[in-house]
Design a protein around this motif. Structure first.
Motif, PDB file in Angstrom:
ATOM      1  N   ILE A   9       0.841  -1.209   0.000  1.00 32.24           N
ATOM      2  CA  ILE A   9       0.000   0.000   0.000  1.00 32.24           C
ATOM      3  C   ILE A   9       0.870   1.251   0.000  1.00 32.24           C
ATOM      4  N   LYS A  13       1.160   4.122  -3.061  1.00 32.52           N
ATOM      5  CA  LYS A  13       0.962   5.566  -2.885  1.00 32.52           C
ATOM      6  C   LYS A  13       2.138   6.342  -3.461  1.00 32.52           C
ATOM      7  N   GLU A  16       2.067   6.172  -7.256  1.00 32.21           N
ATOM      8  CA  GLU A  16       1.005   7.022  -7.809  1.00 32.21           C
ATOM      9  C   GLU A  16       1.543   8.419  -8.115  1.00 32.21           C
ATOM     10  N   TYR A  17       2.340   8.971  -7.197  1.00 36.20           N
ATOM     11  CA  TYR A  17       2.899  10.306  -7.409  1.00 36.20           C
ATOM     12  C   TYR A  17       4.084  10.284  -8.363  1.00 36.20           C
ATOM     13  N   VAL A  50       4.647  10.960   1.882  1.00 31.95           N
ATOM     14  CA  VAL A  50       3.927   9.716   2.135  1.00 31.95           C
ATOM     15  C   VAL A  50       4.565   9.124   3.387  1.00 31.95           C
ATOM     16  N   THR A  67      -0.344   7.824   5.315  1.00 30.28           N
ATOM     17  CA  THR A  67      -0.881   9.165   5.066  1.00 30.28           C
ATOM     18  C   THR A  67      -0.140   9.818   3.910  1.00 30.28           C
ATOM     19  N   VAL A  68      -0.897  10.481   3.045  1.00 28.89           N
ATOM     20  CA  VAL A  68      -0.339  11.324   1.993  1.00 28.89           C
ATOM     21  C   VAL A  68      -0.698  12.747   2.376  1.00 28.89           C
ATOM     22  N   ASP A  92      -4.809  12.173   1.783  1.00 29.61           N
ATOM     23  CA  ASP A  92      -5.342  10.811   1.799  1.00 29.61           C
ATOM     24  C   ASP A  92      -4.779  10.098   3.019  1.00 29.61           C
ATOM     25  N   GLN A  93      -5.607   9.260   3.633  1.00 37.56           N
ATOM     26  CA  GLN A  93      -5.119   8.511   4.787  1.00 37.56           C
ATOM     27  C   GLN A  93      -5.878   7.193   4.904  1.00 37.56           C
ATOM     28  N   GLU A  94      -5.114   6.129   5.125  1.00 37.90           N
ATOM     29  CA  GLU A  94      -5.693   4.811   5.364  1.00 37.90           C
ATOM     30  C   GLU A  94      -5.220   4.341   6.721  1.00 37.90           C
TER      31      GLU A  94
END
Length: 152
Positions: A9, A13, A16-17, A50, A67-68, A92-94
């Motif tokens: 995960i 992230k 993605e960037y 990140v 966390t992003v 964004d945060q999971e």
């Protein structure tokens, strides 16, 4: 989900960037604020961090966050500045909770709440089933009398 999947995960992230054209911003990645891992990325106009952290909640136990966040106090290309994790603009945060103390399995907050409620119910049942013994003065004397006589 197993703890090792958190790495996937975190990597997703970051990727993605990177796919959006961001590059690593090494000027701001020195030091630690207790995180497990962090990566700073920049597109020349902003810095994105990140972060993976391990934290604790008294009711639900250990949990991990990925966390992003956008650094709003530091500009790209300026070295030597600290980006404070608690001052990021969260994009964004999971959050993933440990299924049990020391467990390698991670669960959702809802599952962690169900586990905590079940634990509390079991604890309440166990303590309510305990029998309180009331010891009278007569019982104390009867129990201590042989000891006192032995001392004479």
């Amino acid at each position: 989900m197993k703890r090792a999947e958190l790495n996937i995960i975190f990597t997703a992230k970051v990727n993605e960037y990177l796919a959006k054209g961001y590059t690593f911003n090494t000027e701001t990645m020195a030091g630690s604020q207790g995180e497990i891992a962090k990566v700073d990325l920049t597109n020349g106009e902003e810095i994105i961090r990140v972060i993976m952290k391990r934290e604790f909640n008294w009711e639900l136990g250990d949990y991990f966050t990925v966390t992003v966040g956008r650094a709003t106090e530091v500009e790209p290309g300026i070295g030597g500045h600290t980006i404070w994790n608690n001052k990021l603009e969260v994009l964004d945060q999971e959050i993933f909770y440990q299924a049990a103390y020391g467990s390698d399995y991670l669960i959702t907050k809802e599952e962690a709440e169900r586990n905590a409620n079940k634990h509390q119910a079991r604890l309440a049942r166990r303590t309510s089933n305990m029998i309180e013994e009331v010891i009278t003065d007569k019982a104390h004397i009867k129990a201590l009398l042989p000891y006192i006589q032995h001392l004479k």
